[in-house]
Design a protein around this motif. Structure first.
Motif, mmCIF file in Angstrom:
data_model
loop_
_atom_site.group_PDB
_atom_site.id
_atom_site.type_symbol
_atom_site.label_atom_id
_atom_site.label_comp_id
_atom_site.label_asym_id
_atom_site.label_seq_id
_atom_site.Cartn_x
_atom_site.Cartn_y
_atom_site.Cartn_z
ATOM 1 N N ASN A 1 0.828 -1.486 -0.294
ATOM 2 C CA ASN A 1 -0.117 -0.276 0.096
ATOM 3 C C ASN A 1 0.956 1.229 0.147
ATOM 4 O OD1 ASN A 1 -2.580 -0.782 0.423
ATOM 5 N ND2 ASN A 1 -2.774 -0.801 2.271
ATOM 6 N N ASP B 1 5.260 6.772 4.978
ATOM 7 C CA ASP B 1 5.582 6.596 3.840
ATOM 8 C C ASP B 1 5.207 8.332 3.141
ATOM 9 O OD1 ASP B 1 2.358 7.285 2.653
ATOM 10 O OD2 ASP B 1 2.265 5.565 2.989
ATOM 11 N N GLN C 1 -12.640 1.563 0.276
ATOM 12 C CA GLN C 1 -11.405 2.009 -0.187
ATOM 13 C C GLN C 1 -11.851 4.006 -0.417
ATOM 14 O OE1 GLN C 1 -11.804 0.565 -4.178
ATOM 15 N NE2 GLN C 1 -9.463 -0.662 -3.796
ATOM 16 N N LEU D 1 -6.428 -3.892 4.262
ATOM 17 C CA LEU D 1 -5.877 -3.134 5.544
ATOM 18 C C LEU D 1 -7.183 -3.763 6.376
ATOM 19 C CD1 LEU D 1 -6.374 0.539 4.879
ATOM 20 C CD2 LEU D 1 -4.063 -1.388 5.315
HETATM 21 P P1 ADP Z 1 -6.995 -1.871 -1.502
HETATM 22 O O1 ADP Z 1 -5.509 -1.729 -1.289
HETATM 23 O O2 ADP Z 1 -6.638 -2.881 -1.852
HETATM 24 O O3 ADP Z 1 -7.964 -0.560 -2.263
HETATM 25 P P2 ADP Z 1 -6.199 -1.663 1.766
HETATM 26 O O4 ADP Z 1 -7.757 -2.570 2.064
HETATM 27 O O5 ADP Z 1 -5.272 -2.011 1.460
HETATM 28 O O6 ADP Z 1 -6.912 -1.638 -0.115
HETATM 29 O O7 ADP Z 1 -6.943 -0.323 2.297
HETATM 30 C C1 ADP Z 1 -8.520 0.430 2.042
HETATM 31 C C2 ADP Z 1 -7.723 1.743 1.268
HETATM 32 O O8 ADP Z 1 -7.037 3.307 2.168
HETATM 33 C C3 ADP Z 1 -7.325 1.917 -0.008
HETATM 34 O O9 ADP Z 1 -8.512 2.253 -0.940
HETATM 35 C C4 ADP Z 1 -6.545 3.746 0.025
HETATM 36 O O10 ADP Z 1 -7.838 4.090 -0.178
HETATM 37 C C5 ADP Z 1 -6.137 3.582 1.092
HETATM 38 N N1 ADP Z 1 -5.050 3.657 1.664
HETATM 39 C C6 ADP Z 1 -4.119 2.196 2.740
HETATM 40 N N2 ADP Z 1 -2.795 2.373 2.853
HETATM 41 C C7 ADP Z 1 -2.899 3.799 2.084
HETATM 42 C C8 ADP Z 1 -1.362 4.228 2.321
HETATM 43 N N3 ADP Z 1 -0.345 4.226 2.557
HETATM 44 N N4 ADP Z 1 -1.965 5.767 1.975
HETATM 45 C C9 ADP Z 1 -2.455 6.463 1.506
HETATM 46 N N5 ADP Z 1 -4.030 5.499 1.512
HETATM 47 C C10 ADP Z 1 -4.124 4.102 2.036
#
Ligand code: ADP
Length: 453
Positions: free
Chosen positions: A338, A380, A399, A415
């Motif tokens: 991510n 990050d 998301q 997540l």
């Molecule tokens: P995916 O990455 O498959 O969409 P996740 O459950 O991993 O699903 O993440 C859910 C949402 O959280 C992502 O779609 C994004 O909007 C947000 N997100 C996760 N990690 C980050 C990050 N490091 N920086 C910004 N937004 C993030």
């Protein structure tokens, strides 16, 4: 008025005793009654003899302008059958006026007062010559009347009046409390019914959730079988077991393999999420090195964009942790990929450290190293997350927004699965973030994990 001659003052102590006795009688009525109607009946029964009335009634509003008889004491026998139908118009007669004018109405001699000619027959048949009526006031509003009927025509003296006022006041308070209790009882019954209903809905929702997870688990499992076959045969083809390949064929097969591997990852996530929610995911703890786990996680994912610098900050020595290594690697892979995905340019830092005082599950506290937890931070300098979205990103399939989905891809499962896996391992995943500045996702696990069943 019946117990003492008109002009002889009642001694003060005698008045006080009678008032006290009346108050005590009503208090008793209130304590022993189970419904407001019973309170009125008991109060009449106790008080009427004290004031020397031949009989008495309590009326309450049925509508704005009509009063209904709700309780009677010692009503002459031959007329009792009509009691249920007795209605009095607000403003008419002593009872109606006591309510309309919200004051004490005394009628001394029905037979000699020309304005009460209409009442003479009733007074004659029922056997009363005078009557007093006092308003019953609920929340500052006259809502009914307490009426006593006397056989003689003697005037009330001040002592009688004050006693009757006390009675009416007490009865008002009693009635008000009784109404409150009745309201409470009604609310209670309603609450109980709502509770039963809610419980039924909760059970239905639970069952629906369970069925959904069963379904997801079954479907995911069924999808794995043909996908495993696709991957197996792709492997055989790529390795040349079915004959030599052209470069073009090899490239195409690599794409098939990459897509199949990604699909397998998604199916595995779905299966794990469903099993976690069904409480069926097994964990296999072993003693490992937290730094090695971080490196393993970072080794198994795509590289970040060319403009992204990646660094690992960890102690030189191994950081021992007792946990399920494959699940930790899975969580860290989600967090790091991510971070790569949402950082078009900048830096991703993976930190490993030991911390004390982190949240602990009772299971971990009971059996493991209760003093320390191991923390992996994935920081990050990417797009960041708005404060209002920080909770929702941990919900399955959530998301931040549609445009981000199109730009960055993904399913919204990573997540949710990471957090639930971390909790299954006795820890948690949390996040701090600022839009446009970056995000830090933290995995914190007890250093000594005892399997929570
Ligand atoms: P995916 O990455 O498959 O969409 P996740 O459950 O991993 O699903 O993440 C859910 C949402 O959280 C992502 O779609 C994004 O909007 C947000 N997100 C996760 N990690 C980050 C990050 N490091 N920086 C910004 N937004 C993030």
């Amino acid at each position: 008025m019946h117990e003492s001659p008109v002009d002889t003052p009642v001694p003060a102590h005698e008045t006080a005793v009678r008032e006290l006795r009346a108050a005590r009688e009503i208090a008793h009525a209130f304590l022993t009654a189970r419904s407001p109607d019973e309170v009125y009946r008991l109060a009449l029964e106790r008080v009427a003899p004290v004031v020397g009335a031949a009989f008495g009634c309590v009326y309450l509003r049925e509508s704005d302008d009509v009063l209904r008889l709700v309780a009677a004491w010692n009503w002459p026998g031959e007329y009792r059958e009509f009691l249920g139908e007795m209605r009095v118009r607000v403003g008419l007669g002593p009872t109606g006026r006591a309510v309309a004018e919200s004051r004490f109405i005394e009628v001394y001699d029905i037979f000699s007062d020309p304005s009460l000619a209409d009442w003479r027959d009733a007074a004659h048949e029922l056997g009363f010559a005078s009557t007093v009526s006092l308003p019953i006031v609920l929340s500052d509003h006259p809502e009914g009347a307490l009426t006593f009927y006397f056989r003689s025509t003697e005037r009330l003296d001040e002592a009688d009046r004050s006693l009757l006022r006390l009675v009416a006041d007490q009865l008002s308070a009693t009635a008000e409390k009784a109404h409150l209790i009745e309201d409470l009882q009604r609310a209670n019954v309603q609450l109980r019914e709502q509770n039963v209903e809610l419980e039924a809905r909760f059970l239905e929702a639970e069952e629906a959730r369970r069925l959904k997870n069963e379904f997801l688990a079954n479907v995911s499992h069924e999808l794995r079988t043909p996908l495993t076959a696709i991957m197996g045969f792709t492997y055989l083809l790529r390795e040349g077991h079915e004959g030599a390949l052209t470069d073009q064929q090899r490239q195409s097969l690599e794409k098939v393999d990459a897509a199949a591997t990604e699909l397998m990852g998604l199916i595995d996530d779905l299966l794990s999420l469903a099993n976690l929610q069904l409480g069926r995911l097994d964990v296999r703890p072993e003693t490992c090195d937290a730094v090695a786990l971080a490196r393993a996680a970072m080794g198994g994912i795509h590289d970040p964009s060319p403009g992204v610098e990646v660094r690992t900050l960890a102690p030189d020595a191994a950081v021992p942790v007792r946990t399920d290594p494959s699940q930790v690697i899975r969580i860290l892979r989600n967090l790091v990929s991510n971070a790569y995905k949402f950082t078009p340019a900048g830096r991703v830092t993976v930190r490993v450290r030991v911390s004390s005082g982190s949240p602990w599950t009772p299971e971990a506290r009971a059996g493991g190293d209760a003093r320390h937890s191991v923390v992996w931070e994935v920081e990050d300098t990417g797009i960041g997350i708005e404060e209002r979205d920080l909770d929702a990103i941990f919900d399955p399939f959530r998301q931040v927004d549609g445009s981000a989905t199109r730009r960055y891809g993904g399913t919204g499962m990573g997540l949710a699965l990471s957090r639930q896996l971390a909790r299954r391992l006795g820890g948690d995943v949390s996040v701090r973030s600022r839009p446009g500045v970056g995000s830090t996702f933290t995995l914190s696990l007890p250093a000594g994990f005892l399997v929570a069943v």
